[in-house]
Design a protein around this motif. Sequence first.
Motif, mmCIF file in Angstrom:
data_model
loop_
_atom_site.group_PDB
_atom_site.id
_atom_site.type_symbol
_atom_site.label_atom_id
_atom_site.label_comp_id
_atom_site.label_asym_id
_atom_site.label_seq_id
_atom_site.Cartn_x
_atom_site.Cartn_y
_atom_site.Cartn_z
ATOM 1 N N ASP A 134 0.805 -1.219 0.000
ATOM 2 C CA ASP A 134 0.000 0.000 0.000
ATOM 3 C C ASP A 134 0.841 1.272 0.000
ATOM 4 O O ASP A 134 0.491 2.268 0.635
ATOM 5 N N VAL A 135 1.949 1.254 -0.708
ATOM 6 C CA VAL A 135 2.782 2.460 -0.829
ATOM 7 C C VAL A 135 2.094 3.388 -1.821
ATOM 8 O O VAL A 135 1.836 3.017 -2.968
ATOM 9 N N TYR A 136 1.785 4.590 -1.361
ATOM 10 C CA TYR A 136 1.052 5.546 -2.194
ATOM 11 C C TYR A 136 1.562 6.949 -1.919
ATOM 12 O O TYR A 136 1.661 7.364 -0.764
ATOM 13 N N VAL A 137 1.860 7.672 -2.981
ATOM 14 C CA VAL A 137 2.258 9.077 -2.895
ATOM 15 C C VAL A 137 1.234 9.872 -3.689
ATOM 16 O O VAL A 137 0.990 9.573 -4.870
ATOM 17 N N HIS A 138 0.627 10.866 -3.047
ATOM 18 C CA HIS A 138 -0.383 11.667 -3.733
ATOM 19 C C HIS A 138 0.217 12.355 -4.953
ATOM 20 O O HIS A 138 1.370 12.800 -4.926
ATOM 21 N N ALA A 139 -0.566 12.434 -6.022
ATOM 22 C CA ALA A 139 -0.096 12.995 -7.297
ATOM 23 C C ALA A 139 0.485 14.401 -7.147
ATOM 24 O O ALA A 139 1.426 14.761 -7.852
ATOM 25 N N SER A 140 -0.019 15.181 -6.202
ATOM 26 C CA SER A 140 0.435 16.567 -6.053
ATOM 27 C C SER A 140 1.875 16.686 -5.570
ATOM 28 O O SER A 140 2.476 17.757 -5.699
ATOM 29 N N VAL A 141 2.441 15.606 -5.029
ATOM 30 C CA VAL A 141 3.820 15.668 -4.521
ATOM 31 C C VAL A 141 4.742 14.647 -5.177
ATOM 32 O O VAL A 141 5.891 14.501 -4.774
ATOM 33 N N ARG A 142 4.255 13.968 -6.194
ATOM 34 C CA ARG A 142 5.115 13.007 -6.896
ATOM 35 C C ARG A 142 6.239 13.744 -7.613
ATOM 36 O O ARG A 142 6.087 14.888 -8.023
ATOM 37 N N GLY A 143 7.372 13.076 -7.724
ATOM 38 C CA GLY A 143 8.525 13.662 -8.387
ATOM 39 C C GLY A 143 9.437 14.442 -7.462
ATOM 40 O O GLY A 143 10.440 14.997 -7.895
#
Length: 157
Positions: A94-103
């Motif tokens: 369940d590793v998840y990074v919100h799209a707004s902070v990816r990269g």
Amino acid sequence: MTDLSDTSVPTASPDARTLVEGYEISTDPDRVDVERVHHWLSTDAYWAIGRTREKHERAVAGSLNFGVYDTVSGEQVAYARVVTDRATFAWLCDVYVHASVRGKGIGTALVAAVREQLRPYGLRRILLATHDAHGVYEKVGFRALDLPDQWMILTFE
């Protein structure tokens, strides 16, 4: 004998670590925004689409939880959980990074923090499954299985 009902995570360093750009990682289960994480996973994570809230809450309760938080707003921006016996094996999921902070390197930092938090247990292996994020995990030492033909799976459909 280890008390397996103890859900604390061994820490050699402070519980919350500061990341660049104003984010911190915490293993405090009380900080997890269960509703937000459930929404992310059940609507946007290919492996958990449609997961019920009740199932998600049971998963969180039975796992070691890691969150990444904006240090100004306190808002959770990423999540990971680990299922482990705290002796020989762990499964990172369940590793998840919100799209707004990816990269921004948040996913890599989160996985590295998980690795370091688990290190004191002396685990033999940490497994994970990914369809599309091999590069993130390889940066912190994960690699493909040497002998995948030795592994089996039982699924309930």
